[in-house]
Design a protein around this motif. Structure first.
Motif, PDB file in Angstrom:
ATOM      1  N   PHE A 162       0.837  -1.200   0.000  1.00 53.00           N
ATOM      2  CA  PHE A 162       0.000   0.000   0.000  1.00 53.00           C
ATOM      3  C   PHE A 162       0.870   1.247   0.000  1.00 53.00           C
ATOM      4  CE2 PHE A 162       0.529  -1.072   4.520  1.00 53.00           C
ATOM      5  CZ  PHE A 162       0.940   0.146   5.051  1.00 53.00           C
ATOM      6  N   GLU A 166       0.259  10.417  -2.521  1.00 54.39           N
ATOM      7  CA  GLU A 166       0.107  10.398  -3.981  1.00 54.39           C
ATOM      8  C   GLU A 166       1.365   9.862  -4.651  1.00 54.39           C
ATOM      9  OE1 GLU A 166      -2.592  11.036  -5.553  1.00 54.39           O
ATOM     10  OE2 GLU A 166      -3.807  12.179  -4.115  1.00 54.39           O
ATOM     11  N   MET A 246      -7.326   5.534  -9.651  1.00 57.81           N
ATOM     12  CA  MET A 246      -6.715   5.672  -8.328  1.00 57.81           C
ATOM     13  C   MET A 246      -5.714   6.818  -8.282  1.00 57.81           C
ATOM     14  SD  MET A 246      -8.008   3.359  -6.315  1.00 57.81           S
ATOM     15  CE  MET A 246      -6.847   3.101  -4.979  1.00 57.81           C
ATOM     16  N   TYR A 288      -7.633   0.596   5.855  1.00 56.32           N
ATOM     17  CA  TYR A 288      -8.159   1.351   4.720  1.00 56.32           C
ATOM     18  C   TYR A 288      -9.329   2.236   5.138  1.00 56.32           C
ATOM     19  CZ  TYR A 288      -9.460   2.139  -0.202  1.00 56.32           C
ATOM     20  OH  TYR A 288      -9.732   2.694  -1.425  1.00 56.32           O
ATOM     21  N   ASP A 293      -5.933   8.710   3.015  1.00 52.87           N
ATOM     22  CA  ASP A 293      -4.975   8.820   1.902  1.00 52.87           C
ATOM     23  C   ASP A 293      -4.166   7.550   1.699  1.00 52.87           C
ATOM     24  OD1 ASP A 293      -3.745   9.230   4.333  1.00 52.87           O
ATOM     25  OD2 ASP A 293      -2.521  10.924   3.689  1.00 52.87           O
ATOM     26  N   MET A 294      -4.681   6.432   2.200  1.00 59.04           N
ATOM     27  CA  MET A 294      -4.035   5.131   2.023  1.00 59.04           C
ATOM     28  C   MET A 294      -4.747   4.361   0.906  1.00 59.04           C
ATOM     29  SD  MET A 294      -3.845   2.188   4.934  1.00 59.04           S
ATOM     30  CE  MET A 294      -2.763   0.782   4.838  1.00 59.04           C
ATOM     31  N   TRP A 295      -3.969   3.705   0.019  1.00 55.76           N
ATOM     32  CA  TRP A 295      -4.599   2.949  -1.068  1.00 55.76           C
ATOM     33  C   TRP A 295      -3.717   1.767  -1.458  1.00 55.76           C
ATOM     34  CZ3 TRP A 295      -2.464   3.841  -6.228  1.00 55.76           C
ATOM     35  CH2 TRP A 295      -1.527   4.871  -6.273  1.00 55.76           C
ATOM     36  N   PRO A 296      -4.343   0.662  -1.925  1.00 58.72           N
ATOM     37  CA  PRO A 296      -3.585  -0.535  -2.280  1.00 58.72           C
ATOM     38  C   PRO A 296      -2.956  -0.398  -3.664  1.00 58.72           C
ATOM     39  CG  PRO A 296      -5.905  -0.915  -2.667  1.00 58.72           C
ATOM     40  CD  PRO A 296      -5.795   0.462  -2.083  1.00 58.72           C
TER      41      PRO A 296
END
Length: 322
Positions: A162, A166, A246, A288, A293-296
């Motif tokens: 993750f 950005e 994303m 999540y 601001d967390m994304w896989p």
């Protein structure tokens, strides 16, 4: 505006003293002696980065305040990646003797605003003259409440990879500033801000350190394509899945305008100062929902190599000595 340079080192030191407090619980003896005396924690983390004119920044589009802010912020990002909190810093400054005093004061203003907001003291440093502006900073910190510090190369096959922050946005800002100059901020405001004024993910790093299932964390500064192999243990690769939706809208717009693949642009571009991490899949679902601001970006897999959206990732991105 003061167009004349500082007339002596003492005048330079007065400008520093006016902006950075010289009393702090971390300092038993502050600036002004041969050494500062510090009340240090039992365990410390330490990092050092140089910020060099015409290598890391250009005065054509960096304001002095931008340069001062970013020079400190990139060091704080390393502290965030350890899951630690900053405690203090040292500063080395060098530049042409004819540099206007107002320029140096702007550098100090940008740095002092961030240091005071973060609550860390300037404990000492050095001044010198050279042909280009150089800002060298050493920051140290201590573990947060969990007492835990992150390391690289700790993730397992099947872990979710993750990112917090950005990818590619700062690289878009750099590209647009290089080609168009400061006027590009009108059409690329967030990309320009990401390049000129990055913010270290200190709160997020500290929060993640409280979850045992987060197996590692690192600062993404040279671009994901170069930093991910440094993060993965020997014998592990990665399958990255980065759909266009994303990514930040300015990254997508720049990629389409320049005929590039948005996902590849995002992973090759540097200076993101995002956090790259790994954790078990079930924990990721919990995190999540807590961290906006967390994304896989994919998963760690057995074997060598990295793929992105089903294709081999061939570019390794930026290298100072490449």
């Amino acid at each position: 505006m003061k167009t004349s340079p500082f007339q002596s080192e003492d005048h330079f030191l007065e400008a520093i003293s006016a902006r950075f407090p010289n009393a702090h619980p971390h300092m038993t003896v502050g600036r002004g002696d041969d050494c500062a005396v510090l009340a240090c924690p039992e365990t410390m983390v330490m990092t050092c980065d140089m910020f060099v004119e015409n290598v890391h920044f250009r005065r054509a589009y960096f304001s002095p305040q931008d340069a001062g802010h970013k020079a400190l912020a990139v060091n704080l990002s390393d502290i965030a990646a350890m899951g630690a909190k900053p405690v203090g810093f040292c500063l080395g400054l060098a530049g042409p003797p004819d540099t206007p005093a107002a320029c140096w004061e702007g550098v100090l203003d940008g740095m002092a605003e961030l240091a005071n907001r973060t609550g860390i003291p300037l404990v000492g440093g050095d001044l010198n003259a050279c042909s280009s502006m150089v800002i060298s900073i050493t920051v140290w910190g201590e573990p947060g409440e969990s007492g835990r510090l992150f390391q690289r190369r700790m993730c397992h096959p099947g872990d979710v990879l993750f990112v917090v922050g950005e990818l590619g946005l700062a690289a878009v800002g750099l590209s647009r500033l290089e080609s168009e100059g400061p006027a590009c901020v009108k059409n690329w405001p967030e990309a320009v801000a990401a390049h000129l004024r990055p913010e270290a993910k200190l709160a997020q790093g500290l929060e993640l350190s409280g979850f045992r299932g987060v197996r590692g964390l690192m600062d993404v500064s040279d671009g994901l394509a170069r930093d991910l192999p440094r993060f993965l243990p020997e014998g592990l690769g990665a399958e990255l899945s980065i759909p266009e939706d994303m990514l930040h809208a300015e990254v997508i717009r720049h990629a389409h305008a320049t005929g590039r693949d948005p996902a590849e642009l995002a992973v090759i571009g540097g200076e993101d100062y995002a956090l790259l991490g790994a954790c078990h899949r079930t924990l990721f679902l919990e995190l999540y929902g807590r961290m906006p601001d967390m994304w896989p970006i994919g998963q760690a897999v057995q074997g060598q190599g990295i793929t992105i959206n089903g294709r081999p990732l061939l570019s390794r991105g930026f290298d100072h000595f490449g």
